[in-house]
Design a protein around this motif. Structure first.
Motif, PDB file in Angstrom:
ATOM      1  N   PRO A  78       0.808  -1.236   0.000  1.00  0.00           N
ATOM      2  CA  PRO A  78       0.000   0.000   0.000  1.00  0.00           C
ATOM      3  C   PRO A  78       0.834   1.276   0.000  1.00  0.00           C
ATOM      4  O   PRO A  78       0.347   2.326  -0.423  1.00  0.00           O
ATOM      5  CB  PRO A  78      -0.827  -0.135   1.282  1.00  0.00           C
ATOM      6  CG  PRO A  78      -0.053  -1.065   2.155  1.00  0.00           C
ATOM      7  CD  PRO A  78       0.591  -2.042   1.211  1.00  0.00           C
ATOM      8  N   HIS A  79       2.082   1.194   0.449  1.00  0.00           N
ATOM      9  CA  HIS A  79       2.918   2.391   0.486  1.00  0.00           C
ATOM     10  C   HIS A  79       3.258   2.897  -0.906  1.00  0.00           C
ATOM     11  O   HIS A  79       3.725   4.030  -1.060  1.00  0.00           O
ATOM     12  CB  HIS A  79       4.208   2.120   1.273  1.00  0.00           C
ATOM     13  CG  HIS A  79       5.058   1.033   0.701  1.00  0.00           C
ATOM     14  ND1 HIS A  79       4.711  -0.298   0.784  1.00  0.00           N
ATOM     15  CD2 HIS A  79       6.246   1.079   0.042  1.00  0.00           C
ATOM     16  CE1 HIS A  79       5.644  -1.027   0.197  1.00  0.00           C
ATOM     17  NE2 HIS A  79       6.589  -0.213  -0.265  1.00  0.00           N
ATOM     18  N   ARG A  80       3.026   2.073  -1.925  1.00  0.00           N
ATOM     19  CA  ARG A  80       3.266   2.515  -3.306  1.00  0.00           C
ATOM     20  C   ARG A  80       2.114   3.347  -3.857  1.00  0.00           C
ATOM     21  O   ARG A  80       2.195   3.881  -4.959  1.00  0.00           O
ATOM     22  CB  ARG A  80       3.507   1.297  -4.211  1.00  0.00           C
ATOM     23  CG  ARG A  80       4.718   0.461  -3.820  1.00  0.00           C
ATOM     24  CD  ARG A  80       5.996   1.263  -3.869  1.00  0.00           C
ATOM     25  NE  ARG A  80       7.162   0.415  -3.588  1.00  0.00           N
ATOM     26  CZ  ARG A  80       8.399   0.869  -3.460  1.00  0.00           C
ATOM     27  NH1 ARG A  80       8.644   2.154  -3.577  1.00  0.00           N
ATOM     28  NH2 ARG A  80       9.392   0.029  -3.191  1.00  0.00           N
ATOM     29  N   ASN A  81       1.015   3.409  -3.110  1.00  0.00           N
ATOM     30  CA  ASN A  81      -0.117   4.268  -3.478  1.00  0.00           C
ATOM     31  C   ASN A  81      -0.667   3.930  -4.870  1.00  0.00           C
ATOM     32  O   ASN A  81      -0.967   4.819  -5.669  1.00  0.00           O
ATOM     33  CB  ASN A  81       0.300   5.746  -3.423  1.00  0.00           C
ATOM     34  CG  ASN A  81      -0.889   6.683  -3.322  1.00  0.00           C
ATOM     35  OD1 ASN A  81      -1.899   6.348  -2.710  1.00  0.00           O
ATOM     36  ND2 ASN A  81      -0.772   7.874  -3.901  1.00  0.00           N
ATOM     37  N   LEU A  82      -0.843   2.633  -5.129  1.00  0.00           N
ATOM     38  CA  LEU A  82      -1.333   2.186  -6.428  1.00  0.00           C
ATOM     39  C   LEU A  82      -2.803   1.777  -6.403  1.00  0.00           C
ATOM     40  O   LEU A  82      -3.290   1.148  -7.335  1.00  0.00           O
ATOM     41  CB  LEU A  82      -0.468   1.020  -6.932  1.00  0.00           C
ATOM     42  CG  LEU A  82       0.953   1.434  -7.344  1.00  0.00           C
ATOM     43  CD1 LEU A  82       1.834   0.213  -7.535  1.00  0.00           C
ATOM     44  CD2 LEU A  82       0.921   2.284  -8.620  1.00  0.00           C
ATOM     45  N   ALA A  83      -3.500   2.153  -5.342  1.00  0.00           N
ATOM     46  CA  ALA A  83      -4.947   1.945  -5.247  1.00  0.00           C
ATOM     47  C   ALA A  83      -5.495   2.924  -4.224  1.00  0.00           C
ATOM     48  O   ALA A  83      -4.818   3.236  -3.233  1.00  0.00           O
ATOM     49  CB  ALA A  83      -5.278   0.514  -4.832  1.00  0.00           C
ATOM     50  N   PRO A  84      -6.715   3.412  -4.426  1.00  0.00           N
ATOM     51  CA  PRO A  84      -7.338   4.219  -3.374  1.00  0.00           C
ATOM     52  C   PRO A  84      -7.474   3.368  -2.117  1.00  0.00           C
ATOM     53  O   PRO A  84      -7.727   2.166  -2.209  1.00  0.00           O
ATOM     54  CB  PRO A  84      -8.714   4.574  -3.963  1.00  0.00           C
ATOM     55  CG  PRO A  84      -8.560   4.392  -5.445  1.00  0.00           C
ATOM     56  CD  PRO A  84      -7.586   3.271  -5.601  1.00  0.00           C
ATOM     57  N   ILE A 148      -7.946   6.568 -14.364  1.00  0.00           N
ATOM     58  CA  ILE A 148      -9.227   5.954 -14.020  1.00  0.00           C
ATOM     59  C   ILE A 148      -9.794   6.545 -12.729  1.00  0.00           C
ATOM     60  O   ILE A 148     -10.998   6.772 -12.603  1.00  0.00           O
ATOM     61  CB  ILE A 148      -9.081   4.429 -13.885  1.00  0.00           C
ATOM     62  CG1 ILE A 148      -8.791   3.782 -15.259  1.00  0.00           C
ATOM     63  CG2 ILE A 148     -10.318   3.805 -13.257  1.00  0.00           C
ATOM     64  CD1 ILE A 148      -9.902   3.919 -16.269  1.00  0.00           C
ATOM     65  N   CYS A 149      -8.923   6.781 -11.753  1.00  0.00           N
ATOM     66  CA  CYS A 149      -9.355   7.342 -10.465  1.00  0.00           C
ATOM     67  C   CYS A 149      -9.043   8.826 -10.367  1.00  0.00           C
ATOM     68  O   CYS A 149      -8.654   9.330  -9.308  1.00  0.00           O
ATOM     69  CB  CYS A 149      -8.701   6.580  -9.311  1.00  0.00           C
ATOM     70  SG  CYS A 149      -9.223   4.856  -9.204  1.00  0.00           S
ATOM     71  N   GLY A 150      -9.210   9.521 -11.469  1.00  0.00           N
ATOM     72  CA  GLY A 150      -8.987  10.969 -11.464  1.00  0.00           C
ATOM     73  C   GLY A 150      -7.520  11.311 -11.581  1.00  0.00           C
ATOM     74  O   GLY A 150      -6.854  10.922 -12.545  1.00  0.00           O
ATOM     75  N   THR A 154      -3.291   4.357 -10.759  1.00  0.00           N
ATOM     76  CA  THR A 154      -3.504   3.158  -9.954  1.00  0.00           C
ATOM     77  C   THR A 154      -3.259   1.889 -10.770  1.00  0.00           C
ATOM     78  O   THR A 154      -3.025   1.937 -11.987  1.00  0.00           O
ATOM     79  CB  THR A 154      -4.935   3.099  -9.399  1.00  0.00           C
ATOM     80  OG1 THR A 154      -5.847   2.868 -10.498  1.00  0.00           O
ATOM     81  CG2 THR A 154      -5.317   4.372  -8.653  1.00  0.00           C
ATOM     82  N   ALA A 155      -3.351   0.768 -10.072  1.00  0.00           N
ATOM     83  CA  ALA A 155      -3.231  -0.527 -10.732  1.00  0.00           C
ATOM     84  C   ALA A 155      -4.298  -0.711 -11.805  1.00  0.00           C
ATOM     85  O   ALA A 155      -4.088  -1.447 -12.779  1.00  0.00           O
ATOM     86  CB  ALA A 155      -3.340  -1.651  -9.700  1.00  0.00           C
ATOM     87  N   ALA A 156      -5.439  -0.046 -11.647  1.00  0.00           N
ATOM     88  CA  ALA A 156      -6.480  -0.132 -12.683  1.00  0.00           C
ATOM     89  C   ALA A 156      -5.977   0.435 -14.001  1.00  0.00           C
ATOM     90  O   ALA A 156      -6.329  -0.063 -15.076  1.00  0.00           O
ATOM     91  CB  ALA A 156      -7.743   0.595 -12.228  1.00  0.00           C
ATOM     92  N   ASP A 157      -5.150   1.467 -13.932  1.00  0.00           N
ATOM     93  CA  ASP A 157      -4.593   2.032 -15.160  1.00  0.00           C
ATOM     94  C   ASP A 157      -3.607   1.071 -15.814  1.00  0.00           C
ATOM     95  O   ASP A 157      -3.506   1.024 -17.042  1.00  0.00           O
ATOM     96  CB  ASP A 157      -3.906   3.368 -14.854  1.00  0.00           C
ATOM     97  CG  ASP A 157      -4.885   4.432 -14.416  1.00  0.00           C
ATOM     98  OD1 ASP A 157      -5.735   4.833 -15.228  1.00  0.00           O
ATOM     99  OD2 ASP A 157      -4.810   4.851 -13.246  1.00  0.00           O
ATOM    100  N   VAL A 158      -2.872   0.308 -15.002  1.00  0.00           N
ATOM    101  CA  VAL A 158      -1.980  -0.699 -15.565  1.00  0.00           C
ATOM    102  C   VAL A 158      -2.794  -1.705 -16.380  1.00  0.00           C
ATOM    103  O   VAL A 158      -2.449  -2.012 -17.522  1.00  0.00           O
ATOM    104  CB  VAL A 158      -1.192  -1.426 -14.454  1.00  0.00           C
ATOM    105  CG1 VAL A 158      -0.395  -2.596 -15.047  1.00  0.00           C
ATOM    106  CG2 VAL A 158      -0.264  -0.461 -13.734  1.00  0.00           C
ATOM    107  N   TYR A 159      -3.882  -2.174 -15.794  1.00  0.00           N
ATOM    108  CA  TYR A 159      -4.656  -3.212 -16.471  1.00  0.00           C
ATOM    109  C   TYR A 159      -5.474  -2.644 -17.645  1.00  0.00           C
ATOM    110  O   TYR A 159      -5.403  -3.166 -18.766  1.00  0.00           O
ATOM    111  CB  TYR A 159      -5.575  -3.932 -15.490  1.00  0.00           C
ATOM    112  CG  TYR A 159      -6.149  -5.177 -16.111  1.00  0.00           C
ATOM    113  CD1 TYR A 159      -5.380  -6.334 -16.222  1.00  0.00           C
ATOM    114  CD2 TYR A 159      -7.433  -5.192 -16.641  1.00  0.00           C
ATOM    115  CE1 TYR A 159      -5.880  -7.466 -16.835  1.00  0.00           C
ATOM    116  CE2 TYR A 159      -7.939  -6.321 -17.261  1.00  0.00           C
ATOM    117  CZ  TYR A 159      -7.160  -7.455 -17.360  1.00  0.00           C
ATOM    118  OH  TYR A 159      -7.646  -8.579 -17.985  1.00  0.00           O
ATOM    119  N   VAL A 160      -6.220  -1.590 -17.385  1.00  0.00           N
ATOM    120  CA  VAL A 160      -7.023  -0.993 -18.462  1.00  0.00           C
ATOM    121  C   VAL A 160      -6.113  -0.461 -19.561  1.00  0.00           C
ATOM    122  O   VAL A 160      -6.366  -0.659 -20.757  1.00  0.00           O
ATOM    123  CB  VAL A 160      -7.918   0.139 -17.912  1.00  0.00           C
ATOM    124  CG1 VAL A 160      -8.649   0.843 -19.049  1.00  0.00           C
ATOM    125  CG2 VAL A 160      -8.915  -0.418 -16.901  1.00  0.00           C
ATOM    126  N   GLY A 161      -5.039   0.204 -19.156  1.00  0.00           N
ATOM    127  CA  GLY A 161      -4.120   0.763 -20.141  1.00  0.00           C
ATOM    128  C   GLY A 161      -3.450  -0.295 -20.988  1.00  0.00           C
ATOM    129  O   GLY A 161      -3.204  -0.083 -22.182  1.00  0.00           O
TER     130      GLY A 161
END
Length: 219
Positions: A78-84, A148-150, A154-161
């Protein structure tokens, strides 16, 4: 030996997981697998009975499926701040579009490439509905903000991107301005560049699969 081990092939969706590993920035080992041989060998089937990549071992636990690996790593570090953070309302968009890309986008893009989209009269039976609806929803998702989250990558951008980038490269996703702008923004990330260079360097170490170019990187 690192606590993290990535099982992958540079001609696969393992490229998504590699990018995520580079975003996390923790030491990790890589096991390269060939299609039809080491990927189907008993040693790897004990890790993933599907005999597909990517797979991730973190200590004594195993995670498979690209979206799951991305989400798991974001929570594990979580310290990498890759998800809300849990409880943050931005987590809704994070989950929504991560699973949308893993479900409707994956199914619709692969279906179209293989000529297996549901006929119009049976579209309601398909989880993705129609290809056009999927593309319109995806376009709206990436057009709302830089990520994706403004403002937060996040990790969502890794996957969606990754899904969008591959689709644009191979023509399985339409070259809409919102897709191209979003994809170009993500390619500028240092972790994405490192991951791509590492995977490209590994290409010489593996045996290419005997198949035509897939709708997405092969599993």
């Amino acid at each position: 030996m690192a606590d993290l081990t990535l099982y992958t092939n540079p001609m696969s969706r393992g490229r998504i997981a590699r990018w995520m590993m580079e975003e996390v920035g923790e030491p990790y080992d890589v096991v390269l697998l060939d299609y039809g041989t080491t990927m189907k060998a008993p040693e790897y089937l004990a890790v993933n009975p599907m005999g597909k990549v990517p797979a991730l071992k973190h200590g004594d636990v195993v995670v498979t499926e690209g979206a799951a690996i991305c989400a798991y790593l974001a929570d594990a570090f979580p310290h990498r701040n890759l998800a809300p953070p849990p409880g943050d309302r931005r987590r809704a968009a994070y989950y929504r579009w991560m699973f949308f890309a893993a479900g409707p986008v994956e199914a619709a893009v692969t279906g179209k490439a293989l000529g297996l989209l549901a006929p119009k009269e049976k579209a309601p039976m398909a989880g993705y509905g129609t290809f056009e609806d999927v593309m319109n929803a995806l376009e709206n998702a990436v057009a709302q903000g830089p990520y994706i989250c403004g403002d937060q990558f996040t990790a969502a951008d890794v996957y969606v991107g990754s899904q969008i980038g591959w689709g644009l490269q191979f023509g399985t996703i339409e070259k809409r301005p919102a897709f191209e702008t979003y994809s170009a923004r993500l390619r500028e990330r240092e972790a994405a560049t490192r991951a791509s260079q590492l995977d490209d360097a590994d290409m010489a170490k593996i045996t290419p699969p005997q198949m035509a170019a897939p709708a997405q990187p092969a599993h």
